[in-house]
Design a protein around this motif. Structure first.
Motif, PDB file in Angstrom:
ATOM      1  N   ALA A  52       0.787  -1.232   0.000  1.00 50.26           N
ATOM      2  CA  ALA A  52       0.000   0.000   0.000  1.00 50.26           C
ATOM      3  C   ALA A  52       0.825   1.292   0.000  1.00 50.26           C
ATOM      4  O   ALA A  52       0.472   2.236  -0.702  1.00 50.26           O
ATOM      5  N   PRO A  53       1.927   1.376   0.750  1.00 46.26           N
ATOM      6  CA  PRO A  53       2.691   2.626   0.740  1.00 46.26           C
ATOM      7  C   PRO A  53       3.291   2.899  -0.639  1.00 46.26           C
ATOM      8  O   PRO A  53       3.525   1.982  -1.430  1.00 46.26           O
ATOM      9  N   ALA A  54       3.547   4.153  -0.904  1.00 48.23           N
ATOM     10  CA  ALA A  54       4.133   4.555  -2.187  1.00 48.23           C
ATOM     11  C   ALA A  54       5.505   3.912  -2.389  1.00 48.23           C
ATOM     12  O   ALA A  54       5.892   3.628  -3.521  1.00 48.23           O
ATOM     13  N   ASP A  55       6.230   3.692  -1.309  1.00 53.92           N
ATOM     14  CA  ASP A  55       7.574   3.112  -1.396  1.00 53.92           C
ATOM     15  C   ASP A  55       7.707   1.952  -0.409  1.00 53.92           C
ATOM     16  O   ASP A  55       8.285   2.095   0.659  1.00 53.92           O
ATOM     17  N   PRO A  56       7.193   0.757  -0.786  1.00 53.70           N
ATOM     18  CA  PRO A  56       7.270  -0.384   0.127  1.00 53.70           C
ATOM     19  C   PRO A  56       8.721  -0.731   0.469  1.00 53.70           C
ATOM     20  O   PRO A  56       9.600  -0.678  -0.389  1.00 53.70           O
ATOM     21  N   SER A  57       8.941  -1.075   1.720  1.00 52.65           N
ATOM     22  CA  SER A  57      10.280  -1.456   2.177  1.00 52.65           C
ATOM     23  C   SER A  57      10.578  -2.895   1.765  1.00 52.65           C
ATOM     24  O   SER A  57       9.704  -3.609   1.272  1.00 52.65           O
ATOM     25  N   GLY A  58      11.787  -3.340   2.019  1.00 51.38           N
ATOM     26  CA  GLY A  58      12.155  -4.724   1.756  1.00 51.38           C
ATOM     27  C   GLY A  58      11.308  -5.687   2.567  1.00 51.38           C
ATOM     28  O   GLY A  58      10.876  -6.734   2.069  1.00 51.38           O
ATOM     29  N   ALA A  59      11.054  -5.345   3.817  1.00 49.74           N
ATOM     30  CA  ALA A  59      10.205  -6.192   4.672  1.00 49.74           C
ATOM     31  C   ALA A  59       8.781  -6.241   4.115  1.00 49.74           C
ATOM     32  O   ALA A  59       8.136  -7.295   4.129  1.00 49.74           O
ATOM     33  N   ASP A  60       8.285  -5.117   3.601  1.00 49.84           N
ATOM     34  CA  ASP A  60       6.954  -5.085   2.985  1.00 49.84           C
ATOM     35  C   ASP A  60       6.905  -6.042   1.800  1.00 49.84           C
ATOM     36  O   ASP A  60       5.954  -6.793   1.619  1.00 49.84           O
ATOM     37  N   ARG A  61       7.944  -6.005   0.991  1.00 51.45           N
ATOM     38  CA  ARG A  61       7.990  -6.869  -0.195  1.00 51.45           C
ATOM     39  C   ARG A  61       8.072  -8.349   0.194  1.00 51.45           C
ATOM     40  O   ARG A  61       7.508  -9.208  -0.482  1.00 51.45           O
ATOM     41  N   GLN A  62       8.761  -8.655   1.288  1.00 51.80           N
ATOM     42  CA  GLN A  62       8.827 -10.045   1.759  1.00 51.80           C
ATOM     43  C   GLN A  62       7.450 -10.538   2.196  1.00 51.80           C
ATOM     44  O   GLN A  62       7.058 -11.662   1.892  1.00 51.80           O
ATOM     45  N   ILE A  63       6.720  -9.711   2.911  1.00 46.51           N
ATOM     46  CA  ILE A  63       5.373 -10.087   3.343  1.00 46.51           C
ATOM     47  C   ILE A  63       4.473 -10.253   2.123  1.00 46.51           C
ATOM     48  O   ILE A  63       3.671 -11.186   2.053  1.00 46.51           O
ATOM     49  N   ALA A  64       4.600  -9.374   1.126  1.00 50.25           N
ATOM     50  CA  ALA A  64       3.804  -9.492  -0.095  1.00 50.25           C
ATOM     51  C   ALA A  64       4.125 -10.799  -0.815  1.00 50.25           C
ATOM     52  O   ALA A  64       3.225 -11.476  -1.324  1.00 50.25           O
TER      53      ALA A  64
END
Length: 190
Positions: A108-120
């Motif tokens: 959802a955020p404009a700039d997903p973090s590495g951790a965000d991408r792992q969860i995705a």
């Protein structure tokens, strides 16, 4: 409850303007640090709010923040995290819907973090596993109906298609069971 990034940033800016006008002791370098921290605080809060908004009922907690104290004595959010329930649903359909919502919340955020991408990515694997289970359920009902076909060739074709789908399902299952990152929180925005 978290302070909104707008009020946080505007109060920091108002304080900065007041301190400059009154000459209250911040050097130019300290003021630069305060401005940078205020901007970071605003970004972190917006980032975590995007996760919360997209997570809906899957959020297990509000945003929690990591703070740094600026030269002005105020605390600024420099990192954050939102707890999300990443467990599968009770049915493959429910699991698929949950996985899609988890993925949407993670990105959802404009700039997903590495951790965000792992969860995705973990959510994408969970969705693939749910789709496999749905395909198995569908192929199971198709396999039962296939022998009832009047034509032996069409029964053989249906069995061949079912075997291919089962083979693909097995491959997807192996992919879905690959080791995923631990944890269920979206992001440590750092």
């Amino acid at each position: 409850m978290a302070i909104s990034s707008v009020s946080s940033a505007s109060s920091a800016s108002a304080w900065s303007a007041a301190s400059r006008a009154s000459g209250s002791g911040l050097s130019a370098e300290e003021q630069r640090i305060v401005d940078k921290l205020a901007q970071r605080d605003k970004e972190v809060r917006a980032h975590e709010q995007a996760h919360l908004s997209a997570a809906g009922g899957l959020a297990t907690s509000g945003a929690s923040y990591t703070y740094e104290t600026g030269p002005d004595g105020r605390r600024y959010a420099v990192g954050g995290e939102v707890g999300i329930d990443v467990s599968p649903g009770r049915t493959p359909e429910d699991t698929l819907a949950r996985a899609q919502q988890i993925q949407a919340a993670a990105l959802a955020p404009a700039d997903p973090s590495g951790a965000d991408r792992q969860i995705a990515a973990q959510a994408a694997r969970m969705a693939a596993t749910a789709r496999i289970e749905l395909a198995r359920q569908d192929s199971g009902s198709a396999t039962v109906a296939a022998p009832a076909a009047a034509d032996a060739d069409s029964a053989e074709s249906a069995a061949s298609t079912s075997a291919a789908a089962s083979s693909r399902a097995d491959a997807y299952q192996r992919i879905g069971s690959m080791q995923s990152p631990a944890g269920g929180g979206i992001d440590t925005y750092a």
